[in-house]
Motif scaffolding. Structure first.
Motif, short mmCIF file in Angstrom:
data_model
loop_
_atom_site.label_atom_id
_atom_site.label_comp_id
_atom_site.label_asym_id
_atom_site.label_seq_id
_atom_site.Cartn_x
_atom_site.Cartn_y
_atom_site.Cartn_z
N ARG A 302 0.85 -1.18 0.00
CA ARG A 302 0.00 0.00 0.00
C ARG A 302 0.89 1.23 0.00
N SER A 304 1.28 5.36 0.50
CA SER A 304 0.70 6.63 0.96
C SER A 304 1.07 7.71 -0.05
N GLY A 351 8.04 -0.20 7.23
CA GLY A 351 6.84 -0.13 6.40
C GLY A 351 6.73 -1.33 5.47
N TYR A 356 3.68 -1.73 3.50
CA TYR A 356 3.51 -0.33 3.13
C TYR A 356 4.78 0.17 2.47
#
Length: 604
Positions: A302, A304, A351, A356
């Motif tokens: 994922r 950001s 992360g 992430y």
């Protein structure tokens, strides 16, 4: 003040560039991507691929082994039909091809028919197709539903798209999806398409089609960032093919049960190698397997939004601007930046561990850009200040030691004038008026220049600071700007050598009046030392009663001694010289009489 303005101006420029980068142009994104590639390659080593996604590799070994059985590549389609039948017996979750079947075999149509026959008996075989930019467009609503292309609420009923479809296979078995793998702007592939949208029609990728059919986690975006793995199970196509056609196979009977089985090419000559985060020549079938694995287990990366990290870049640059403005040590700031860089790398790694991708790298690089430019500004400013200081103090000190004093911090142009304990020396020529009356001006100037050069060299030799020339007089002092605990001793040593040099000077120059002599007076005490003057003209000098008294003592040398020192000077260096007392004398401007002494070289 000017330096602080420079750091503030630089911050404004860098902040504007940061705003352009994170808010619009994204020219720093490649830094995030490339550093992310490095971390992902390392992270992939700790991420073993799942055992329920298996690759049957059409590798170089298979191409060589199958020459006698199937000839050169491309093999007859019946070979793939046989493989489907063998694998299907073990009840896999899906058989997925990463091989295109878009061109019919016009020479041996029976081979295509054998493949179609095998496919007709199995319901979980998936075929790839491609979304192209050039070619004949097909109306999407006319395509078989098995392709998985779905109209959305805003779908254009006349929408068309250019698709390379599996024409070899019967249309009722066209279940599958596109396998387009696009690279980023730097030519490296990191994202896998989930859906391609054409005029409101959603064309699924092959991994997304599997996810839809098997109810795997579904991404909300049109693409996912691949979370790379290592150690995936690979089986050579030829090994499996010969085992399937053997009466006594040594392979496990449930080798593919409930697994996703991919059949694809990895042989270098088949040119299905792509540049990815994992390397420049990464097999396309491995990319497809990674995308399928990520969707099956919901562990794709994922991301950001990169724009969020503009705050980090601005905060770091702002802190550096404050540090430089506050004159913090550059190495301290560099160490802080190194720590911030390490922390950012650890956060990015953390992360990745939790699926992430955090694009911190470019924010850190912007901070480093500000650091290095500011460090250069600081260096140039300090260099200019140093050169100015050397220029200023070389008028008063030996230029050979000015640099050392600046480097040690003993000389600081910004330092305010302060009270210091010093020794002041006044030296004045006797008989100068008579000499001027009997010689040409040019001769007098030449004589003074020679004399001053000789005496100033001695002052500098003993660590003194030249204050000024007053007509035919010299004023110097010891104890500033460099701290000198033995300033009285060094001043007296200079005075004695100046006296000896005068005798040699008189012997070497013919025509000097016998009355040509000097008087030297010294006094030790407190005085205000520093740059004193107007904004347009400043001099490094001393002021105070100590200066006045040393001048008065020099005036009392006539008819007494060439060198006289005050009692305070004598006390400060009594262990190093012998002294002849010359009594107590009244001095203009002082109520108390002054004891005067003549210094001599110490006798054994």
């Amino acid at each position: 003040m000017l330096r602080k303005l420079s750091y503030a101006s630089l911050l404004a420029v860098i902040a504007a560039l940061i705003g352009l980068d994170f808010g619009w142009l994204n020219f720093g994104q490649i830094i995030d991507q490339r550093f992310g590639d490095i971390l992902q390659r390392q992270h992939a080593k700790s991420r073993p691929a799942s055992k329920d996604v298996v690759i049957i590799d059409i590798d170089q070994k298979s191409l060589e082994d199958m020459i006698d059985e199937a000839g050169s590549w491309p093999w007859p389609r019946s070979v793939h039909g046989e493989m489907i039948q063998y694998i299907a017996q073990q009840k896999p979750q899906a058989i997925v091809f990463d091989v295109l079947f878009n061109e019919r075999d016009t020479f041996k149509p029976e081979q295509d028919e054998a493949l179609r026959e095998a496919v007709s008996q199995v319901n979980n075989v998936y075929f790839p197709y491609l979304h192209l930019k050039d070619g004949n467009a097909t109306q999407l609503k006319e395509l078989p539903k098995q392709l998985g292309i779905l109209p959305q609420a805003n779908a254009n009923n006349d929408a068309r798209s250019i698709l390379l479809l599996p024409w070899v296979i019967q249309q009722e078995k066209w279940q599958g999806g596109i396998i387009n793998f696009d690279s980023d702007h730097d030519g490296i592939g990191r994202q896998y398409i989930v859906h391609s949208n054409v005029d409101g029609w959603q064309i699924p990728s092959l991994p997304a089609r599997l996810a839809r059919d098997f109810n795997w986690p579904k991404p909300t975006s049109d693409s996912i960032r691949l979370n790379w793995q290592t150690g995936r199970s690979h089986i050579s196509f030829s090994d499996l093919y010969f085992a399937a056609n053997s009466e006594h196979s040594n392979r496990p009977a449930n080798e593919f049960t409930n697994k996703i089985v991919l059949i694809g090419t990895a042989a270098p000559g088949l040119q299905d190698l792509r540049p990815t985060s994992m390397g420049q020549l990464y097999p396309g079938v491995e990319i497809l397997a990674t995308a399928i694995d990520n969707l099956k287990h919901g562990d794709w990366l994922r991301e950001s939004p990169r724009a969020y990290y503009v705050v980090l870049a601005l905060v770091l640059c702002g802190l550096l601007a404050w540090g430089f403005s506050a004159s913090l040590n550059t190495m301290t700031l560099a160490a802080s930046m190194a720590g911030a860089t390490l922390l950012a790398a650890l956060i990015m790694w953390f992360g990745l561990k939790h699926n992430y991708f955090l694009p911190l790298a470019s924010a850190i690089i912007w901070a480093w850009v500000y650091f290095w430019v500011s460090a250069l500004v600081s260096y140039l400013a300090e260099k200019a200040t140093r050169e100015h200081a050397i220029s200023m103090f070389s008028r008063f000190l030996d230029s050979r030691v000015v640099g050392e004093l600046i480097a040690s911090g003993e000389i600081d142009l910004n330092k305010q004038a302060e009270a210091r304990e010093i020794t002041v020396l006044f030296s004045d020529i006797r008989g100068f008026t008579t000499l001027s009356e009997t010689h040409e001006p040019a001769y007098i100037v030449q004589l003074l220049n020679q004399y001053f050069t000789l005496q100033v060299d001695i002052i500098f030799k003993h660590g003194g600071t030249l204050d000024k020339f007053i007509g035919d007089a010299i004023m110097a002092f010891w104890g500033a700007p460099a701290n000198d605990p033995e300033h009285a001793r060094h001043a007296v040593e200079a005075a004695l050598e100046m006296s000896q040099a005068l005798e040699k000077f008189k012997r070497e120059l013919k025509g000097l009046n016998a009355d040509f002599d000097v008087g030297i007076g010294l006094h030790t005490g407190s005085a205000v030392v520093g740059f004193i003057g107007s904004a347009s003209r400043m001099d490094y000098t001393v002021i105070g009663d100590t200066v006045n008294l040393s001048s008065r003592i020099e005036g009392l040398t006539k008819d007494k001694a060439r060198i006289l020192v005050s009692d305070t000077t004598r006390e400060a260096c009594a262990a190093h010289f012998d002294f002849i007392a010359h009594g107590s004398h009244a001095v203009k401007g002082r109520e108390q009489a002054v004891l005067l002494f003549e210094p001599l070289e110490k006798t054994q």
